[in-house]
Write a protein that holds these residues in place. Structure first.
Motif, PDB file in Angstrom:
ATOM      1  N   VAL A   1     -13.714 -18.271   0.402  1.00 47.15           N
ATOM      2  CA  VAL A   1     -14.288 -16.955   0.667  1.00 47.15           C
ATOM      3  C   VAL A   1     -14.749 -16.847   2.123  1.00 47.15           C
ATOM      4  O   VAL A   1     -14.810 -15.754   2.686  1.00 47.15           O
ATOM      5  CB  VAL A   1     -15.460 -16.682  -0.309  1.00 47.15           C
ATOM      6  CG1 VAL A   1     -16.644 -17.619  -0.024  1.00 47.15           C
ATOM      7  CG2 VAL A   1     -15.886 -15.227  -0.248  1.00 47.15           C
ATOM      8  N   LYS A   2     -15.051 -17.986   2.754  1.00 43.11           N
ATOM      9  CA  LYS A   2     -15.457 -17.966   4.159  1.00 43.11           C
ATOM     10  C   LYS A   2     -14.320 -17.515   5.073  1.00 43.11           C
ATOM     11  O   LYS A   2     -14.559 -17.076   6.201  1.00 43.11           O
ATOM     12  CB  LYS A   2     -15.946 -19.354   4.582  1.00 43.11           C
ATOM     13  CG  LYS A   2     -17.225 -19.799   3.898  1.00 43.11           C
ATOM     14  CD  LYS A   2     -17.651 -21.184   4.370  1.00 43.11           C
ATOM     15  CE  LYS A   2     -18.926 -21.633   3.694  1.00 43.11           C
ATOM     16  NZ  LYS A   2     -19.345 -22.997   4.138  1.00 43.11           N
ATOM     17  N   GLN A   3     -13.082 -17.648   4.592  1.00 40.26           N
ATOM     18  CA  GLN A   3     -11.914 -17.228   5.368  1.00 40.26           C
ATOM     19  C   GLN A   3     -11.271 -15.983   4.762  1.00 40.26           C
ATOM     20  O   GLN A   3     -10.077 -15.777   4.861  1.00 40.26           O
ATOM     21  CB  GLN A   3     -10.898 -18.360   5.436  1.00 40.26           C
ATOM     22  CG  GLN A   3     -11.388 -19.575   6.202  1.00 40.26           C
ATOM     23  CD  GLN A   3     -10.339 -20.651   6.316  1.00 40.26           C
ATOM     24  OE1 GLN A   3      -9.527 -20.860   5.418  1.00 40.26           O
ATOM     25  NE2 GLN A   3     -10.334 -21.356   7.442  1.00 40.26           N
TER      26      GLN A   3
ATOM     27  N   TYR B   1      -9.100 -13.821   7.099  1.00 41.65           N
ATOM     28  CA  TYR B   1      -7.815 -14.472   7.360  1.00 41.65           C
ATOM     29  C   TYR B   1      -6.904 -14.357   6.138  1.00 41.65           C
ATOM     30  O   TYR B   1      -5.707 -14.061   6.259  1.00 41.65           O
ATOM     31  CB  TYR B   1      -8.078 -15.931   7.732  1.00 41.65           C
ATOM     32  CG  TYR B   1      -6.856 -16.784   7.968  1.00 41.65           C
ATOM     33  CD1 TYR B   1      -5.792 -16.341   8.760  1.00 41.65           C
ATOM     34  CD2 TYR B   1      -6.777 -18.062   7.413  1.00 41.65           C
ATOM     35  CE1 TYR B   1      -4.686 -17.146   8.977  1.00 41.65           C
ATOM     36  CE2 TYR B   1      -5.673 -18.873   7.638  1.00 41.65           C
ATOM     37  CZ  TYR B   1      -4.632 -18.412   8.420  1.00 41.65           C
ATOM     38  OH  TYR B   1      -3.532 -19.209   8.625  1.00 41.65           O
ATOM     39  N   PHE B   2      -7.464 -14.568   4.954  1.00 38.35           N
ATOM     40  CA  PHE B   2      -6.714 -14.400   3.710  1.00 38.35           C
ATOM     41  C   PHE B   2      -6.169 -12.974   3.616  1.00 38.35           C
ATOM     42  O   PHE B   2      -4.989 -12.758   3.289  1.00 38.35           O
ATOM     43  CB  PHE B   2      -7.612 -14.698   2.516  1.00 38.35           C
ATOM     44  CG  PHE B   2      -6.984 -14.414   1.174  1.00 38.35           C
ATOM     45  CD1 PHE B   2      -6.236 -15.384   0.525  1.00 38.35           C
ATOM     46  CD2 PHE B   2      -7.148 -13.177   0.571  1.00 38.35           C
ATOM     47  CE1 PHE B   2      -5.649 -15.128  -0.707  1.00 38.35           C
ATOM     48  CE2 PHE B   2      -6.567 -12.906  -0.662  1.00 38.35           C
ATOM     49  CZ  PHE B   2      -5.822 -13.880  -1.309  1.00 38.35           C
ATOM     50  N   ASP B   3      -7.011 -11.993   3.909  1.00 42.35           N
ATOM     51  CA  ASP B   3      -6.592 -10.596   3.813  1.00 42.35           C
ATOM     52  C   ASP B   3      -5.483 -10.258   4.806  1.00 42.35           C
ATOM     53  O   ASP B   3      -4.616  -9.427   4.515  1.00 42.35           O
ATOM     54  CB  ASP B   3      -7.787  -9.673   4.043  1.00 42.35           C
ATOM     55  CG  ASP B   3      -8.747  -9.642   2.864  1.00 42.35           C
ATOM     56  OD1 ASP B   3      -8.332 -10.068   1.762  1.00 42.35           O
ATOM     57  OD2 ASP B   3      -9.895  -9.212   3.051  1.00 42.35           O
ATOM     58  N   LYS B   4      -5.504 -10.896   5.955  1.00 41.49           N
ATOM     59  CA  LYS B   4      -4.460 -10.644   6.943  1.00 41.49           C
ATOM     60  C   LYS B   4      -3.116 -11.185   6.454  1.00 41.49           C
ATOM     61  O   LYS B   4      -2.073 -10.534   6.610  1.00 41.49           O
ATOM     62  CB  LYS B   4      -4.855 -11.228   8.293  1.00 41.49           C
ATOM     63  CG  LYS B   4      -5.881 -10.357   9.021  1.00 41.49           C
ATOM     64  CD  LYS B   4      -6.349 -10.962  10.312  1.00 41.49           C
ATOM     65  CE  LYS B   4      -7.099  -9.930  11.160  1.00 41.49           C
ATOM     66  NZ  LYS B   4      -8.126  -9.186  10.437  1.00 41.49           N
ATOM     67  N   LYS B   5      -3.114 -12.357   5.867  1.00 41.54           N
ATOM     68  CA  LYS B   5      -1.885 -12.876   5.265  1.00 41.54           C
ATOM     69  C   LYS B   5      -1.428 -11.972   4.120  1.00 41.54           C
ATOM     70  O   LYS B   5      -0.231 -11.679   3.972  1.00 41.54           O
ATOM     71  CB  LYS B   5      -2.099 -14.297   4.746  1.00 41.54           C
ATOM     72  CG  LYS B   5      -2.113 -15.382   5.810  1.00 41.54           C
ATOM     73  CD  LYS B   5      -2.171 -16.749   5.125  1.00 41.54           C
ATOM     74  CE  LYS B   5      -2.167 -17.897   6.112  1.00 41.54           C
ATOM     75  NZ  LYS B   5      -2.227 -19.215   5.439  1.00 41.54           N
ATOM     76  N   LEU B   6      -2.393 -11.532   3.322  1.00 38.72           N
ATOM     77  CA  LEU B   6      -2.080 -10.634   2.210  1.00 38.72           C
ATOM     78  C   LEU B   6      -1.425  -9.356   2.717  1.00 38.72           C
ATOM     79  O   LEU B   6      -0.419  -8.896   2.160  1.00 38.72           O
ATOM     80  CB  LEU B   6      -3.364 -10.308   1.442  1.00 38.72           C
ATOM     81  CG  LEU B   6      -3.316  -9.135   0.459  1.00 38.72           C
ATOM     82  CD1 LEU B   6      -2.301  -9.394  -0.640  1.00 38.72           C
ATOM     83  CD2 LEU B   6      -4.696  -8.876  -0.134  1.00 38.72           C
ATOM     84  N   THR B   7      -1.971  -8.787   3.778  1.00 34.58           N
ATOM     85  CA  THR B   7      -1.407  -7.564   4.353  1.00 34.58           C
ATOM     86  C   THR B   7       0.040  -7.775   4.766  1.00 34.58           C
ATOM     87  O   THR B   7       0.902  -6.914   4.542  1.00 34.58           O
ATOM     88  CB  THR B   7      -2.244  -7.115   5.562  1.00 34.58           C
ATOM     89  OG1 THR B   7      -3.563  -6.802   5.127  1.00 34.58           O
ATOM     90  CG2 THR B   7      -1.633  -5.894   6.241  1.00 34.58           C
ATOM     91  N   LEU B   8       0.319  -8.926   5.362  1.00 35.34           N
ATOM     92  CA  LEU B   8       1.672  -9.202   5.845  1.00 35.34           C
ATOM     93  C   LEU B   8       2.689  -9.190   4.703  1.00 35.34           C
ATOM     94  O   LEU B   8       3.810  -8.702   4.868  1.00 35.34           O
ATOM     95  CB  LEU B   8       1.697 -10.557   6.560  1.00 35.34           C
ATOM     96  CG  LEU B   8       3.053 -11.006   7.108  1.00 35.34           C
ATOM     97  CD1 LEU B   8       3.539 -10.063   8.206  1.00 35.34           C
ATOM     98  CD2 LEU B   8       2.976 -12.430   7.636  1.00 35.34           C
TER      99      LEU B   8
END
Length: 239
Positions: free
Chosen positions: A39-41, A44-51
């Protein structure tokens, strides 16, 4: 439609780090790409998800063995993940080759660094004694054998990221390899990947390489997208 060039590079970099390509069902030999982050990242997780958001996928919120919240992304089985699995796994383990690393490229390297890399602080940032004037980059490569690590070190050196590997031990037991870049190699490395590091992950960069223009790779989720680079200037960089 398959993945575009950016999605391929990010997938390859992620699989080198916190991601994997697993068969959904062994009988049909179709693989799915997946990754998890704490959850601290979350950014960054959401950016990969967006891609990868234009492809069918599943998101899960889980609890780690340590009781912390982790977020998991799983892409439905697809041809690009299947090709990675077929060509770059051996006995259910990743097999690193120069072809794999060249496909990943510098963008994929930046992804791997955000997943498994760390910044060793300079003597100016630490109260303890150290001979390092500048920050240095290191990668945890515990999951890789000597042959794989040798391939990675050779590839890094080919870009001028002077590096070496050593086995870490604890109480006489081998834990795995760590790849560490030299002081000079680290400065070139940080400068080259800074373009791809989102603000939320800039703590892994020396301060002088933070900020500036970014390549928003996470917004490049259209099949027709062509990857391009942009000249960068850093707010505290002195050449």
């Amino acid at each position: 439609l398959g993945m575009n060039d950016t999605q391929i590079k990010v997938m390859y970099g992620s699989v080198l780090g916190d991601g994997s390509c697993l068969y959904s069902r062994k009988e049909d030999k179709k693989a799915r790409f997946q990754f998890t982050h704490s959850v601290k990242q979350k950014d960054y997780f959401d950016k990969k998800l967006t891609l990868f958001s234009t492809f069918p996928h599943r998101i899960s919120v889980l609890t780690s063995g340590y009781g912390s919240e982790i977020h998991s992304f799983r892409l439905n089985a697809c041809n690009d993940a299947t090709l990675l699995r077929e060509n770059h796994y051996f006995n259910n383990a990743r097999k690193i080759t120069q072809k794999y690393l060249n496909t990943m490229g510098i963008l994929g390297l930046a992804i791997w660094y955000m997943d498994d890399g760390s910044r060793l602080k300079s003597r100016n940032e630490l109260s303890c004694h150290t001979t390092n004037k500048f920050s240095r980059a290191a990668f945890s490569a515990y999951r890789y054998n000597e042959s794989d690590v040798r391939e990675i070190v050779t590839w890094l050196n080919s870009f001028g990221y002077e590096s070496s590997a050593h086995m870490t031990t604890r109480k006489g037991k081998n834990l795995g390899y760590v790849i560490q870049l030299s002081s000079q190699g680290s400065q070139k490395f940080f400068r080259d990947i800074a373009l791809y590091i989102p603000e939320s992950m800039e703590y892994k960069l020396p301060e002088k390489y933070r900020g500036g223009i970014k390549e928003s790779w996470w917004e490049c989720n259209k099949p027709e997208y062509t990857f391009s680079t942009t000249e960068v200037s850093w707010k505290l960089f002195n050449s």
